[in-house]
Enzyme design. Structure first.
Site, PDB file in Angstrom:
ATOM      1  N   LYS A  16       0.842  -1.214   0.000  1.00 18.32           N
ATOM      2  CA  LYS A  16       0.000   0.000   0.000  1.00 18.32           C
ATOM      3  C   LYS A  16       0.870   1.254   0.000  1.00 18.32           C
ATOM      4  CE  LYS A  16      -3.667   2.318   0.249  1.00 18.32           C
ATOM      5  NZ  LYS A  16      -4.449   2.265  -0.978  1.00 18.32           N
ATOM      6  N   LYS A  75      -8.978  -1.799  -6.722  1.00 18.50           N
ATOM      7  CA  LYS A  75     -10.299  -1.287  -7.138  1.00 18.50           C
ATOM      8  C   LYS A  75     -11.064  -2.375  -7.899  1.00 18.50           C
ATOM      9  CE  LYS A  75      -8.512   3.398  -7.627  1.00 18.50           C
ATOM     10  NZ  LYS A  75      -8.630   3.733  -6.207  1.00 18.50           N
TER      11      LYS A  75
HETATM   12  N1  LIG Z   1      -5.123  -0.512 -15.869  1.00 24.17           N
HETATM   13  C1  LIG Z   1      -5.264   0.724 -15.376  1.00 24.17           C
HETATM   14  N2  LIG Z   1      -6.261   1.521 -15.836  1.00 24.17           N
HETATM   15  C2  LIG Z   1      -6.415   2.776 -15.347  1.00 24.17           C
HETATM   16  N3  LIG Z   1      -5.617   3.314 -14.376  1.00 24.17           N
HETATM   17  C3  LIG Z   1      -4.610   2.550 -13.890  1.00 24.17           C
HETATM   18  C4  LIG Z   1      -4.401   1.223 -14.363  1.00 24.17           C
HETATM   19  N4  LIG Z   1      -3.339   0.693 -13.678  1.00 24.17           N
HETATM   20  C5  LIG Z   1      -2.920   1.635 -12.843  1.00 24.17           C
HETATM   21  N5  LIG Z   1      -3.681   2.764 -12.945  1.00 24.17           N
HETATM   22  C6  LIG Z   1      -3.442   3.959 -12.110  1.00 24.17           C
HETATM   23  O1  LIG Z   1      -4.273   3.818 -10.977  1.00 24.17           O
HETATM   24  C7  LIG Z   1      -4.571   5.144 -10.522  1.00 24.17           C
HETATM   25  C8  LIG Z   1      -5.706   5.076  -9.519  1.00 24.17           C
HETATM   26  O2  LIG Z   1      -5.217   4.510  -8.328  1.00 24.17           O
HETATM   27  P1  LIG Z   1      -4.875   5.416  -7.048  1.00 24.17           P
HETATM   28  O3  LIG Z   1      -4.155   6.657  -7.456  1.00 24.17           O
HETATM   29  O4  LIG Z   1      -4.259   4.537  -6.040  1.00 24.17           O
HETATM   30  O5  LIG Z   1      -6.343   5.762  -6.634  1.00 24.17           O
HETATM   31  P2  LIG Z   1      -7.014   6.715  -5.577  1.00 24.17           P
HETATM   32  O6  LIG Z   1      -7.715   7.739  -6.411  1.00 24.17           O
HETATM   33  O7  LIG Z   1      -7.956   5.798  -4.867  1.00 24.17           O
HETATM   34  O8  LIG Z   1      -5.941   7.296  -4.685  1.00 24.17           O
HETATM   35  C9  LIG Z   1      -4.874   5.878 -11.791  1.00 24.17           C
HETATM   36  O9  LIG Z   1      -4.757   7.269 -11.627  1.00 24.17           O
HETATM   37  C10 LIG Z   1      -3.801   5.311 -12.741  1.00 24.17           C
HETATM   38  O10 LIG Z   1      -2.645   6.112 -12.704  1.00 24.17           O
HETATM   39  N1  LIG Z   2      -6.392   3.938   2.444  1.00 21.73           N
HETATM   40  C1  LIG Z   2      -6.425   4.112   1.088  1.00 21.73           C
HETATM   41  O1  LIG Z   2      -6.801   3.218   0.336  1.00 21.73           O
HETATM   42  O2  LIG Z   2      -5.993   5.340   0.617  1.00 21.73           O
HETATM   43  P1  LIG Z   2      -5.815   5.794  -0.902  1.00 21.73           P
HETATM   44  O3  LIG Z   2      -7.127   5.620  -1.581  1.00 21.73           O
HETATM   45  O4  LIG Z   2      -5.393   7.224  -0.803  1.00 21.73           O
HETATM   46  O5  LIG Z   2      -4.737   4.941  -1.502  1.00 21.73           O
END
Ligand SMILES: Nc1ncnc2c1ncn2[C@@H]1O[C@H](COP(=O)(O)OP(=O)(O)O)[C@@H](O)[C@H]1O
Ligand SMILES: NC(=O)OP(=O)(O)O
Length: 312
Positions: free
Chosen positions: A129, A274
């Site tokens: 994470k 997700k």
């Molecule tokens: N297959 C994929 N399709 C779309 N986005 C992806 C993919 N793999 C990785 N990502 C990345 O995942 C990100 C979303 O995850 P994250 O930033 O952890 O989400 P959060 O908005 O919950 O903090 C997107 O902005 C993109 O950069």
């Molecule tokens: N706890 C958690 O999942 O945080 P983010 O969505 O910012 O990664």
């Protein structure tokens, strides 16, 4: 007619990088949430805390080092609790103000929530994470040398990574249900919930950050929600993400999603949780669907005009 119940998961990266940015971000988020409330949906809002929980931990460590002789690291579950408090209250006040502006009489509550995990979850041996700010490769290397694990985060730089066990039980579920049934918009399971283990009725925090999408999926299933909406930094999920042959997906069945997971199409610690959360929600009951899209596109996504919908 029974109202549709929706759990909305807000990405930690969409909450800004400091207190002022957060205030501005939640004002915008509140408009989207109140738009959905105005459609007559029952809403439960969860949020991430990845950037914030890392910042809190670092700040607490610096404070402890500079201002006390009895240096003690601040445990991650304490940092998660702090993040639930200050993000929750900003969201609550922004939503309340937006409701007031539109003359809508809806109650809003923030519930601090603890989420049980299995102390033997293999995630404790395999941190995935990402938390805190993005780091350069050099900073990440230095951290690694000091025993702080770091990983590349979906092509955006390096970040510290911590254990992220699967959520098993939301301790405050009954309180959340009661408030939803009483017509409140409930903000809860922030940062995936404060990670705890239950040992003979005694809850103790454990060093981890639960993925908020996994916690949101569990919450949505337990509440019998119709829809899980994951609002993040991309309009749609892609295969071959970031490559020349990238392909955006509008509709994804659970079977297709499992196939793409086997092909490692979704990055660990970002898109993979997700998709896994969406699969578990779809499998928890008939007709349960997850929409993944941008905050600005939530209404269009619900109308079927954009985003990626994952379903059985
Ligand atoms: N297959 C994929 N399709 C779309 N986005 C992806 C993919 N793999 C990785 N990502 C990345 O995942 C990100 C979303 O995850 P994250 O930033 O952890 O989400 P959060 O908005 O919950 O903090 C997107 O902005 C993109 O950069
Ligand atoms: N706890 C958690 O999942 O945080 P983010 O969505 O910012 O990664």
């Amino acid at each position: 007619m029974e109202k549709k119940k929706v759990v909305i998961a807000l990405g930690g990266n969409a909450l800004g990088n400091n207190i002022q940015e957060q205030k501005e971000a939640v004002a915008k988020t509140a408009q989207v949430i109140v738009d959905l409330a105005a459609q007559g949906l029952e809403l439960v809002v969860t949020h991430g805390n990845g950037p914030q929980v890392g910042m809190i931990q670092k700040a607490m460590d610096e404070l402890a080092t500079n201002y006390t002789d009895n240096y003690m690291e601040t445990p991650l579950p304490t940092c998660v609790a702090m993040s639930q408090g200050y993000i929750g209250i900003d969201l609550q006040n922004a939503i309340k103000y937006e409701l007031h502006r539109r003359g809508m009489d809806v109650k809003v509550s923030t519930i601090l929530s603890q989420v049980e995990v299995d102390k033997n979850d293999e995630a404790f041996r395999n941190p995935t994470k990402p938390i805190g700010r993005f780091l350069t490769e050099e900073e990440a290397k230095r951290n690694q040398e000091n025993g702080i694990p770091c990983m590349e985060d979906a092509g955006r730089g390096y970040r510290v990574v911590v254990a992220s066990p699967m959520p098993k039980k939301i301790r405050e579920l009954l309180t959340i249900k009661t408030l939803v049934d009483a017509g409140h918009i409930v903000i809860t399971c922030g940062g995936g919930g404060i990670p705890v283990v239950d040992e003979d009725g005694k809850l103790s925090g454990v060093n981890a950050v639960i993925d908020k999408d996994n916690a949101s999926s569990l919450l949505a299933a337990e509440l019998g929600a119709d829809y899980l909406i994951i609002l993040t930094a991309v309009e749609k999920v892609a295969i071959n993400f970031g490559k020349e042959n990238q392909e955006w997906l509008s509709d994804l069945t659970v079977d297709q999603a499992k196939e793409y997971i086997a092909q490692e199409q979704f990055a660990k610690g970002s898109m993979l949780p997700k998709i896994e959360a969406a699969i578990r929600f779809a499998e928890s009951g008939e007709g349960r669907r997850t929409l993944i899209t941008l905050l600005d596109k939530a209404a269009a996504g619900i109308a079927g005009e954009t985003g990626t919908v994952i379903h059985k």
